[in-house]
Design a protein around this motif. Sequence first.
Motif, PDB file in Angstrom:
ATOM      1  N   ALA A 470       1.248   2.257  15.947  1.00 45.02           N
ATOM      2  CA  ALA A 470       1.204   0.842  16.373  1.00 45.02           C
ATOM      3  C   ALA A 470       0.493   0.030  15.301  1.00 45.02           C
ATOM      4  O   ALA A 470      -0.439   0.538  14.657  1.00 45.02           O
ATOM      5  CB  ALA A 470       0.461   0.718  17.700  1.00 45.02           C
ATOM      6  N   VAL A 471       0.950  -1.185  15.093  1.00 45.45           N
ATOM      7  CA  VAL A 471       0.322  -2.036  14.067  1.00 45.45           C
ATOM      8  C   VAL A 471      -0.023  -3.402  14.670  1.00 45.45           C
ATOM      9  O   VAL A 471       0.617  -3.852  15.625  1.00 45.45           O
ATOM     10  CB  VAL A 471       1.253  -2.244  12.849  1.00 45.45           C
ATOM     11  CG1 VAL A 471       1.540  -0.920  12.156  1.00 45.45           C
ATOM     12  CG2 VAL A 471       2.550  -2.932  13.248  1.00 45.45           C
ATOM     13  N   THR A 472      -1.043  -4.010  14.096  1.00 42.71           N
ATOM     14  CA  THR A 472      -1.437  -5.358  14.541  1.00 42.71           C
ATOM     15  C   THR A 472      -1.722  -6.208  13.313  1.00 42.71           C
ATOM     16  O   THR A 472      -2.283  -5.705  12.329  1.00 42.71           O
ATOM     17  CB  THR A 472      -2.716  -5.308  15.410  1.00 42.71           C
ATOM     18  OG1 THR A 472      -2.470  -4.436  16.506  1.00 42.71           O
ATOM     19  CG2 THR A 472      -3.089  -6.678  15.965  1.00 42.71           C
ATOM     20  N   ALA A 473      -1.326  -7.469  13.390  1.00 41.02           N
ATOM     21  CA  ALA A 473      -1.703  -8.427  12.334  1.00 41.02           C
ATOM     22  C   ALA A 473      -2.381  -9.609  13.011  1.00 41.02           C
ATOM     23  O   ALA A 473      -1.957 -10.036  14.088  1.00 41.02           O
ATOM     24  CB  ALA A 473      -0.472  -8.887  11.570  1.00 41.02           C
ATOM     25  N   TRP A 474      -3.442 -10.088  12.397  1.00 39.77           N
ATOM     26  CA  TRP A 474      -4.131 -11.269  12.913  1.00 39.77           C
ATOM     27  C   TRP A 474      -3.903 -12.424  11.939  1.00 39.77           C
ATOM     28  O   TRP A 474      -4.009 -12.226  10.712  1.00 39.77           O
ATOM     29  CB  TRP A 474      -5.629 -10.997  13.045  1.00 39.77           C
ATOM     30  CG  TRP A 474      -5.963 -10.043  14.159  1.00 39.77           C
ATOM     31  CD1 TRP A 474      -6.214 -10.350  15.465  1.00 39.77           C
ATOM     32  CD2 TRP A 474      -6.092  -8.605  14.046  1.00 39.77           C
ATOM     33  NE1 TRP A 474      -6.486  -9.201  16.178  1.00 39.77           N
ATOM     34  CE2 TRP A 474      -6.412  -8.123  15.336  1.00 39.77           C
ATOM     35  CE3 TRP A 474      -5.949  -7.697  12.999  1.00 39.77           C
ATOM     36  CZ2 TRP A 474      -6.598  -6.766  15.596  1.00 39.77           C
ATOM     37  CZ3 TRP A 474      -6.141  -6.358  13.255  1.00 39.77           C
ATOM     38  CH2 TRP A 474      -6.464  -5.897  14.546  1.00 39.77           C
ATOM     39  N   LEU A 475      -3.615 -13.568  12.508  1.00 42.27           N
ATOM     40  CA  LEU A 475      -3.335 -14.752  11.688  1.00 42.27           C
ATOM     41  C   LEU A 475      -4.548 -15.670  11.689  1.00 42.27           C
ATOM     42  O   LEU A 475      -5.112 -15.954  12.759  1.00 42.27           O
ATOM     43  CB  LEU A 475      -2.206 -15.548  12.338  1.00 42.27           C
ATOM     44  CG  LEU A 475      -0.788 -15.107  12.059  1.00 42.27           C
ATOM     45  CD1 LEU A 475       0.116 -15.611  13.156  1.00 42.27           C
ATOM     46  CD2 LEU A 475      -0.367 -15.706  10.719  1.00 42.27           C
ATOM     47  N   TYR A 476      -4.883 -16.164  10.527  1.00 40.26           N
ATOM     48  CA  TYR A 476      -6.035 -17.069  10.428  1.00 40.26           C
ATOM     49  C   TYR A 476      -5.660 -18.316   9.641  1.00 40.26           C
ATOM     50  O   TYR A 476      -4.724 -18.279   8.844  1.00 40.26           O
ATOM     51  CB  TYR A 476      -7.174 -16.379   9.674  1.00 40.26           C
ATOM     52  CG  TYR A 476      -7.883 -15.322  10.475  1.00 40.26           C
ATOM     53  CD1 TYR A 476      -9.053 -15.629  11.179  1.00 40.26           C
ATOM     54  CD2 TYR A 476      -7.397 -14.024  10.532  1.00 40.26           C
ATOM     55  CE1 TYR A 476      -9.711 -14.655  11.912  1.00 40.26           C
ATOM     56  CE2 TYR A 476      -8.049 -13.044  11.270  1.00 40.26           C
ATOM     57  CZ  TYR A 476      -9.210 -13.369  11.961  1.00 40.26           C
ATOM     58  OH  TYR A 476      -9.861 -12.422  12.692  1.00 40.26           O
ATOM     59  N   GLU A 477      -6.428 -19.398   9.855  1.00 35.03           N
ATOM     60  CA  GLU A 477      -6.280 -20.542   8.957  1.00 35.03           C
ATOM     61  C   GLU A 477      -7.651 -20.920   8.410  1.00 35.03           C
ATOM     62  O   GLU A 477      -8.662 -20.820   9.115  1.00 35.03           O
ATOM     63  CB  GLU A 477      -5.605 -21.742   9.645  1.00 35.03           C
ATOM     64  CG  GLU A 477      -6.426 -22.473  10.647  1.00 35.03           C
ATOM     65  CD  GLU A 477      -5.703 -23.690  11.240  1.00 35.03           C
ATOM     66  OE1 GLU A 477      -4.664 -24.105  10.720  1.00 35.03           O
ATOM     67  OE2 GLU A 477      -6.208 -24.203  12.256  1.00 35.03           O
ATOM     68  N   GLY A 478      -7.685 -21.307   7.154  1.00 37.29           N
ATOM     69  CA  GLY A 478      -8.954 -21.699   6.546  1.00 37.29           C
ATOM     70  C   GLY A 478      -8.982 -21.308   5.086  1.00 37.29           C
ATOM     71  O   GLY A 478      -8.060 -20.672   4.585  1.00 37.29           O
ATOM     72  N   GLU A 479     -10.047 -21.699   4.435  1.00 34.83           N
ATOM     73  CA  GLU A 479     -10.115 -21.532   2.975  1.00 34.83           C
ATOM     74  C   GLU A 479     -11.098 -20.462   2.537  1.00 34.83           C
ATOM     75  O   GLU A 479     -11.267 -20.223   1.348  1.00 34.83           O
ATOM     76  CB  GLU A 479     -10.493 -22.873   2.317  1.00 34.83           C
ATOM     77  CG  GLU A 479      -9.631 -24.051   2.721  1.00 34.83           C
ATOM     78  CD  GLU A 479      -8.137 -23.754   2.730  1.00 34.83           C
ATOM     79  OE1 GLU A 479      -7.644 -23.175   1.748  1.00 34.83           O
ATOM     80  OE2 GLU A 479      -7.468 -24.077   3.738  1.00 34.83           O
ATOM     81  N   ARG A 480     -11.762 -19.808   3.494  1.00 40.26           N
ATOM     82  CA  ARG A 480     -12.754 -18.804   3.103  1.00 40.26           C
ATOM     83  C   ARG A 480     -12.059 -17.478   2.801  1.00 40.26           C
ATOM     84  O   ARG A 480     -11.017 -17.172   3.382  1.00 40.26           O
ATOM     85  CB  ARG A 480     -13.776 -18.611   4.231  1.00 40.26           C
ATOM     86  CG  ARG A 480     -14.380 -19.909   4.743  1.00 40.26           C
ATOM     87  CD  ARG A 480     -15.316 -20.541   3.737  1.00 40.26           C
ATOM     88  NE  ARG A 480     -16.531 -19.778   3.602  1.00 40.26           N
ATOM     89  CZ  ARG A 480     -17.619 -19.978   4.327  1.00 40.26           C
ATOM     90  NH1 ARG A 480     -17.648 -20.945   5.223  1.00 40.26           N
ATOM     91  NH2 ARG A 480     -18.691 -19.232   4.167  1.00 40.26           N
ATOM     92  N   ALA A 481     -12.681 -16.682   1.941  1.00 41.21           N
ATOM     93  CA  ALA A 481     -12.038 -15.418   1.548  1.00 41.21           C
ATOM     94  C   ALA A 481     -11.998 -14.434   2.716  1.00 41.21           C
ATOM     95  O   ALA A 481     -11.012 -13.733   2.919  1.00 41.21           O
ATOM     96  CB  ALA A 481     -12.789 -14.817   0.378  1.00 41.21           C
ATOM     97  N   LEU A 482     -13.075 -14.406   3.497  1.00 38.34           N
ATOM     98  CA  LEU A 482     -13.137 -13.446   4.604  1.00 38.34           C
ATOM     99  C   LEU A 482     -12.563 -14.056   5.880  1.00 38.34           C
ATOM    100  O   LEU A 482     -12.916 -15.175   6.249  1.00 38.34           O
ATOM    101  CB  LEU A 482     -14.589 -13.030   4.871  1.00 38.34           C
ATOM    102  CG  LEU A 482     -15.259 -12.232   3.764  1.00 38.34           C
ATOM    103  CD1 LEU A 482     -16.687 -11.900   4.139  1.00 38.34           C
ATOM    104  CD2 LEU A 482     -14.470 -10.941   3.474  1.00 38.34           C
ATOM    105  N   CYS A 483     -11.690 -13.286   6.519  1.00 38.79           N
ATOM    106  CA  CYS A 483     -11.037 -13.806   7.726  1.00 38.79           C
ATOM    107  C   CYS A 483     -12.031 -14.265   8.777  1.00 38.79           C
ATOM    108  O   CYS A 483     -11.833 -15.295   9.421  1.00 38.79           O
ATOM    109  CB  CYS A 483     -10.146 -12.733   8.337  1.00 38.79           C
ATOM    110  SG  CYS A 483      -8.538 -12.742   7.588  1.00 38.79           S
ATOM    111  N   ARG A 484     -13.070 -13.473   8.966  1.00 40.34           N
ATOM    112  CA  ARG A 484     -13.971 -13.820  10.075  1.00 40.34           C
ATOM    113  C   ARG A 484     -14.647 -15.188   9.882  1.00 40.34           C
ATOM    114  O   ARG A 484     -15.202 -15.747  10.803  1.00 40.34           O
ATOM    115  CB  ARG A 484     -14.983 -12.701  10.342  1.00 40.34           C
ATOM    116  CG  ARG A 484     -15.947 -12.465   9.247  1.00 40.34           C
ATOM    117  CD  ARG A 484     -16.811 -11.234   9.542  1.00 40.34           C
ATOM    118  NE  ARG A 484     -17.375 -10.717   8.333  1.00 40.34           N
ATOM    119  CZ  ARG A 484     -18.404 -11.242   7.700  1.00 40.34           C
ATOM    120  NH1 ARG A 484     -19.001 -12.301   8.193  1.00 40.34           N
ATOM    121  NH2 ARG A 484     -18.851 -10.708   6.578  1.00 40.34           N
ATOM    122  N   LYS A 485     -14.622 -15.701   8.672  1.00 37.95           N
ATOM    123  CA  LYS A 485     -15.204 -17.031   8.433  1.00 37.95           C
ATOM    124  C   LYS A 485     -14.166 -18.126   8.657  1.00 37.95           C
ATOM    125  O   LYS A 485     -14.466 -19.308   8.588  1.00 37.95           O
ATOM    126  CB  LYS A 485     -15.736 -17.121   6.999  1.00 37.95           C
ATOM    127  CG  LYS A 485     -16.760 -16.056   6.686  1.00 37.95           C
ATOM    128  CD  LYS A 485     -18.010 -16.659   6.159  1.00 37.95           C
ATOM    129  CE  LYS A 485     -19.134 -15.664   6.249  1.00 37.95           C
ATOM    130  NZ  LYS A 485     -20.192 -15.881   5.329  1.00 37.95           N
TER     131      LYS A 485
END
Length: 542
Positions: A470-485
Amino acid sequence: MTVNEFPVWDRKRYAMEDNPVIGIDLGTSYCCVAIFRNIDDIEIVPNDLGHRTTPSYVAFTSEGDCLVGDAAKKHSMTNPKEAIFEVKRLMGQSFNDAIVQQDAKKWPFTVSSGPRGEVVLNVPEAPAGRQSSFRPEEISTLLLKKMKEIAEDFNCGRTIKDAVITVPAYFSHSQRKATMAAGVGAGLNVLRLMSEPTAAALAYGHQRLIRRGPVEKNILVFDLGGGTFDVSIVTVKAGPDEDCSFVVRATAGDSHLGGSDIDHRLLQHVTKRFESQVHGVDLLTNHKILPRLKQAVVDAKHVLSGKGVTVANVNLDYREDVLSMKLGRLELEELNKDLFLRCVMIVEQALSDAKMGKDDISEVVLAGGSTRIPMVQEMLTAFFGKAPIKSVNPDEVVAFGAAVQAGLLARSDKCAEASISVHDVTSASVGLICSGMESKFGVMAVVIPRDSSLPATGSRKYVLEDGEKAVTAWLYEGERALCRKNRLLGELTMDDFMGGEAPQEAAWKVAVKIDAHGILHATLEALAHHKNIGRKVETTVT
Ligand SMILES: Nc1ncnc2c1ncn2[C@@H]1O[C@H](COP(=O)(O)OP(=O)(O)OP(=O)(O)O)[C@@H](O)[C@H]1O
Ligand SMILES: [Mg+2]
């Protein structure tokens, strides 16, 4: 205006007299509607009171009435708990967002969390058992319905459905989706969600082209309204033939910076000054006095923008007395200097994103009522070495441009392509991380960079790891290098991969599209090593 004043555009090509379309500026503090009948026949529509803008207020009275616009704002002065305003600040937000929590403290109405963490607005229950809680988009629907009615009254009662609705350039996908839902709820056929500064650029360009003919310019739109701040740099190219294009080169902004932040600071300041005279009464929590005090502060702010006016009175009817104080322009400037400086920093960011210098900007166009503040204009004049353009009304320019766009879109739907084109851009980068090793450091893989032309697409292929089913992808928006930011937009999951030894080739792919409205769509597709190759799942953006 006659045809002769129109050297470049053929009126017949744009004629919509029998079926006009509208542009609506759905603002934090005011809404404005413009009607397009032809390329030289675009008008701001006055409301039933003759006002060219309508307050973004909705009130639910204890008698069971629902008031919208001027009547609702008036009602809020005496019944503050029955009115809802500034709802644009809540569109597409979650209840737990820090910004919602912060704003909620300033409002007399209460905000709570719905079952999925969404924002719910609560109004007092009416005797008739009327609905007492609303989603922000339902309130926006009421505002849009009102604007539609205003335009229809002006159109001799004939129905108008096709509309362009504007949103801040800096609105996220969920804020845009909520706005689209509000438009559909109001019975509108939303031809396009358009960025407010782009609309302002189009209005300005339209005015120029009509009066002066060919133009080639980089325009910087500085849009400081009631709740949001946007900057866009737009290149306008027009030839001697009819072709003309508006290309947005970069956009920057803050969807939480505007006149209401200035009001809030002034209010705190004025309240402190009145403190000794009200003997321990907290004016900021007194919902009977607060609306009048707020109005007095806003009135004083507006007076202080007047030419030559440096001092204004703030008068408050308090019990049998009138409390009075003088507010100076310097005080206002001192209290809000950091907000104004932040605006200039955002201008610098937009210039750097567009890879332009100050000298590349031929005109600075103002939009939004807060650009009337002298210090804002002075700062822009000092920064660019020339004064901003004042030939367009900052309260109306966005609705006007939206109506131009509505006319162009409706026309190209119905007959020949319109020769004026508008190319908007994305305001934030969109990227991914996946569940496998590739993303173990949490670095966002950008698939659509910020300032990409709309509609924009991007995709990324991934390999499986041994045993991965099983695979998962999380989509983010923003300009920081790290997704969690950055801001999480949604996730995509797929199971039923074969497991065992993983193939060398890519086994799944995520494709992302941001449509012309600026709304995101994403799919995850199985490419190999799957029970059902070609299967796709879609995400819903939160
Ligand atoms: N003369 C003035 N001086 C200072 N501020 C003003 C003046 N006239 C209007 N404003 C402020 O402009 C704001 C409203 O502007 P506008 O109608 O452009 O905003 P909006 O479209 O409702 O908001 P937004 O675009 O942020 O969603 C209010 O905060 C109002 O107090
Ligand atoms: Mg506005």
